[in-house]
Design an enzyme around this catalytic site. Structure first.
Site, PDB file in Angstrom:
ATOM      1  N   GLU A   1      43.979  51.649  35.643  1.00 25.04           N
ATOM      2  CA  GLU A   1      44.992  50.579  35.635  1.00 25.04           C
ATOM      3  C   GLU A   1      45.295  50.198  34.201  1.00 25.04           C
ATOM      4  OE1 GLU A   1      44.000  47.014  37.770  1.00 25.04           O
ATOM      5  OE2 GLU A   1      43.090  48.123  39.419  1.00 25.04           O
TER       6      GLU A   1
ATOM      7  N   GLU B   1      36.838  47.351  41.192  1.00 23.13           N
ATOM      8  CA  GLU B   1      36.185  46.468  40.221  1.00 23.13           C
ATOM      9  C   GLU B   1      34.959  45.736  40.786  1.00 23.13           C
ATOM     10  OE1 GLU B   1      39.144  44.008  38.293  1.00 23.13           O
ATOM     11  OE2 GLU B   1      39.840  45.712  37.111  1.00 23.13           O
TER      12      GLU B   1
HETATM   13  C1  GLA Z   1      42.620  44.092  38.218  1.00 23.76           C
HETATM   14  C2  GLA Z   1      42.652  44.563  39.661  1.00 23.76           C
HETATM   15  C3  GLA Z   1      44.022  44.755  40.214  1.00 23.76           C
HETATM   16  C4  GLA Z   1      44.967  43.693  39.726  1.00 23.76           C
HETATM   17  C5  GLA Z   1      44.980  43.712  38.227  1.00 23.76           C
HETATM   18  C6  GLA Z   1      45.976  42.744  37.651  1.00 23.76           C
HETATM   19  O1  GLA Z   1      42.286  45.018  37.300  1.00 23.76           O
HETATM   20  O2  GLA Z   1      41.886  45.709  39.875  1.00 23.76           O
HETATM   21  O3  GLA Z   1      43.924  44.728  41.617  1.00 23.76           O
HETATM   22  O4  GLA Z   1      44.553  42.465  40.198  1.00 23.76           O
HETATM   23  O5  GLA Z   1      43.715  43.369  37.751  1.00 23.76           O
HETATM   24  O6  GLA Z   1      45.993  42.773  36.241  1.00 23.76           O
END
Ligand code: GLA
Ligand code: ZN
Length: 671
Positions: free
Chosen positions: A301, A148
């Site tokens: 994710e 991210e």
């Molecule tokens: C983000 C991060 C993860 C985690 C999630 C939790 O997307 O990439 O490492 O922290 O959020 O929702």
């Protein structure tokens, strides 16, 4: 190129937080749930490189071997999102400076300067170590770079690079003064050294839009360089494996069309809010499919249960994780990956949902739901991988426009780009009409309908291309605050909406912006065939003079009562619709209904309200996704030749889909 052999199912796993015994147990549980891929070690840098240039990879090698012994693949993450503490201490230039001018100290993840030479040097060295060790490991399915991206930085390194970037783009200070109209408030510069990054130290809340926009482009370019710094190394070792990064669900901060040109596959993290309209997650999925012009993407994710970081962390309701994950597949994803596999024992995210909860065993509701999905996806094999969505509706979505709309001082503080796009998207989504999200410079000719909601800033020759598109028979639907400016946020002079005036056949003399309690009504002109006679409208109100366009609706109130607020213009062989205010959703729905009728747009399978239906095609198969978002069962009438993609059981004729349930149906097409 590497061929993905299955829908990847699994997700983030942080074994560096656990002992051997727990890890062994996890392998068993992964197998039980039919997990076929894990992402690791996203946060492992400090453990892999305890001091500069000294590496400890044994633990990771053991875990990767163990995973492969259990038939599980690895999407290997270069853990460059969280540099070790020693690095921040030894090389403070690695740490970012925020918009308030504060030099940050060590402690957070994604807390590094993208332009830091030291960061890039150490990140590339780590990538090299990892690639040289794992390149030929059979478990390796691809690379997941960092995590991210998107921290804005205003440090001296970024300041110097920004000046160089501007110099490259504008050549001379005069060129810059002219492009940005810096005569405004006497901001002209005579040397690039005089140009400061836009921070709260030199500007107030009315940030100078072109500077801000170029800063955002510059940040996108910096992130691209930072990604490529590792991409290059990884590709050297594994030229055939996909290299990507996972983009945050909060998608405004980087121009993702630009960034994704540099990824082999688009990856994003999907965290819908529990009570948001379901069209928003669908829109985001479609944006992701659009980033590489329709190529399938990865959901890297999503949450197997409640999150910890929302104000109210609602549990995922029974069946919800499957419904959300399959909504991803329905829109073009080739993965169902989750954050996370095992719930942390401590730290910020200890209450974030996971496949394996704090209970530590498989006897949980979530583990059972995940296992059901794992079993189903295993049965899909590789048949769905790479399947495409065919769409006759294109929606132009532009980050630069997004920034420009929201950096704009005036006309209304309530005007936001994404909600405007979502309203127009939703009208088609609810009818199950597939929509492709298009880059501003993409070819329009294959589409029957082009949507350009709130396209305030028209880049390049877009205005001309829209004209040609409509002239040749296409339909355009655009909305308030469109066609007003061009690049560098300069208004197109001579009357609004400069860039679209001719094709829309209107001149907008002024635009009223009223507070929410003073909204207006739009009255439909008789004979236009709309279901209601009048609709609410709010926020912005264009005062329109038709220049050839037909009026569909007029305002009911204010001094401009009786003036048009929605129009349609016949132009060449096509037509162009304009909505000069922010109407209630039911008006846009009715307009979409009319346009679908005129353009002959229909859903893959007719379905009742609240039932989503999409289709993805491979060379020899079609997959139909039918998702019941309702709280009650829904009847769907299925065409012949369909079978459940998991069991092969035929499914046709009138069928009942249980509340919250999803079908993935498959049809073999004749060669
Ligand atoms: C983000 C991060 C993860 C985690 C999630 C939790 O997307 O990439 O490492 O922290 O959020 O929702
Ligand atoms: Zn910096």
């Amino acid at each position: 190129m590497y061929k993905q052999k299955m829908i990847y199912f699994g997700g983030d796993y942080n074994p560096e937080q656990w002992d051997e015994e727990t890890i062994r147990k996890d392998m068993e549980l992964f197998k039980k749930a039919h997990v076929n891929l894990v992402v690791l070690p996203v946060f492992g840098w400090a453990k892999l490189e305890p001091e500069e240039g000294v590496y400890d990879f044994d633990w990771l090698c053991r875990i990767v071997d163990m995973l492969w012994e259990n038939g599980i693949r690895v999407l290997m993450a270069t853990p460059t999102t969280a540099q070790p503490a020693w690095m921040s201490k030894k090389y403070p230039e690695v740490l970012p400076v925020d918009i308030k001018g504060r030099k940050r100290t060590h402690g957070m993840r994604v807390f590094f300067c993208h332009n830091s030479k030291k960061y890039r040097e150490r990140a590339a060295a780590l990538a090299e170590e990892m690639a040289s060790r794992f390149a030929s490991h059979p478990a390796l399915a691809g690379w997941h770079v960092a995590n991210e991206y998107g921290t804005y930085c205003y440090c001296p390194t970024c300041q110097a690079k920004f000046r160089e970037w501007l110099k490259k783009k504008y050549k001379t200070p005069e060129g810059l003064n002219e492009a940005w109209n810096l005569a405004f408030w006497g901001r002209q510069i005579y040397s690039f050294e005089e140009m400061e990054l836009p921070t709260e130290l030199n500007d107030d809340y009315r940030f100078y839009p072109p500077i801000q926009q170029d800063y955002l482009k510059f940040t996108t370019d910096s992130v691209i360089e930072c990604f490529e710094n590792e991409y290059r190394v990884l590709k050297k070792y594994t030229p055939d494996l996909p290299v990507m990064t996972n983009m945050s669900g909060y998608i405004k901060k980087l121009d993702q069309f630009e960034l994704c040109k540099h990824l082999d596959v688009v990856g994003w993290d999907n965290y819908p809010w529990p009570f948001e309209d379901r069209s928003l997650a669908a829109l985001k999925h479609d944006i992701m499919r659009g980033l590489k012009q329709g190529q399938s993407y990865w959901v890297t994710e999503q949450s197997p249960n409640q999150q910890n970081w929302q104000p109210y962390n609602v549990l995922k309701r029974p069946g919800e994780i499957r419904r959300l994950a399959y909504q991803g597949l329905a829109h073009g994803a080739d993965t169902a990956l989750f954050f996370q596999m095992r719930q942390s024992a401590a730290g910020q995210e200890k209450f974030h949902g996971a496949m394996i909860s704090h209970a530590g065993h498989e006897n949980t509701r979530i583990f059972r739901e995940m296992t059901r999905m794992g079993e189903e996806l295993e049965k899909l094999g590789d048949r769905l991988v790479g399947a495409r969505t065919r769409s006759k509706v294109g929606l132009i979505f532009d980050w630069h426009n997004w920034w420009a709309v929201e950096l704009c001082s005036g006309p209304s503080k309530d005007l936001q780009y994404l909600p405007q796009v979502q309203k127009y998207y939703k009208a088609f989504y609810e009818k199950n009409i597939p929509v492709d999200i298009l880059r501003y410079d993409q070819d329009l000719s294959g589409y029957d309908l082009i949507l350009t909601p709130c396209l305030y800033q028209m880049r390049g020759d877009l205005g001309e291309r829209i004209k040609t598109y409509v002239k040749n028979g296409g339909t355009l639907l655009t909305s308030v605050f469109s066609g007003i400016a061009r690049e560098n946020d300069r208004v197109i002079l001579g009357g609004y909406p400069g860039g679209l005036r001719e094709v829309l056949g209107i001149w907008i003399e002024e635009t009223d912006a009223l507070p929410p309690h003073m909204n207006n009504r739009m009255r439909m002109v008789k004979g236009t065939g709309f279901p209601e006679e009048a609709y609410d409208c709010s926020m912005l109100y264009d005062l329109i003079h038709p220049e050839g366009a037909e009026t569909l609706a007029v305002y009911e109130r204010e001094f401009y009562a009786g003036m048009p607020c929605a129009t349609v213009n016949a132009y060449g062989k096509g037509k162009a619709y304009y909505v000069g205010t922010d109407p209630e959703q039911s008006f846009i729905d009715a307009l979409a209904e009319r346009i679908c009728g005129e353009a002959g747009l229909c859903p893959p399978i007719p379905a009742p309200e609240g039932v989503e239906c999409t289709r993805r095609d491979t060379k020899d198969r079609s997959f139909y996704f039918i998702i019941n978002h309702r709280q009650d069962p829904a009847k769907v009438s299925l065409p012949e030749g369909l079978a459940c993609a998991f069991t092969g059981e035929p499914r046709q004729g009138e069928q009942e889909l249980a509340a919250g349930d999803v079908w993935i149906l498959e049809k073999k097409n004749q060669e």
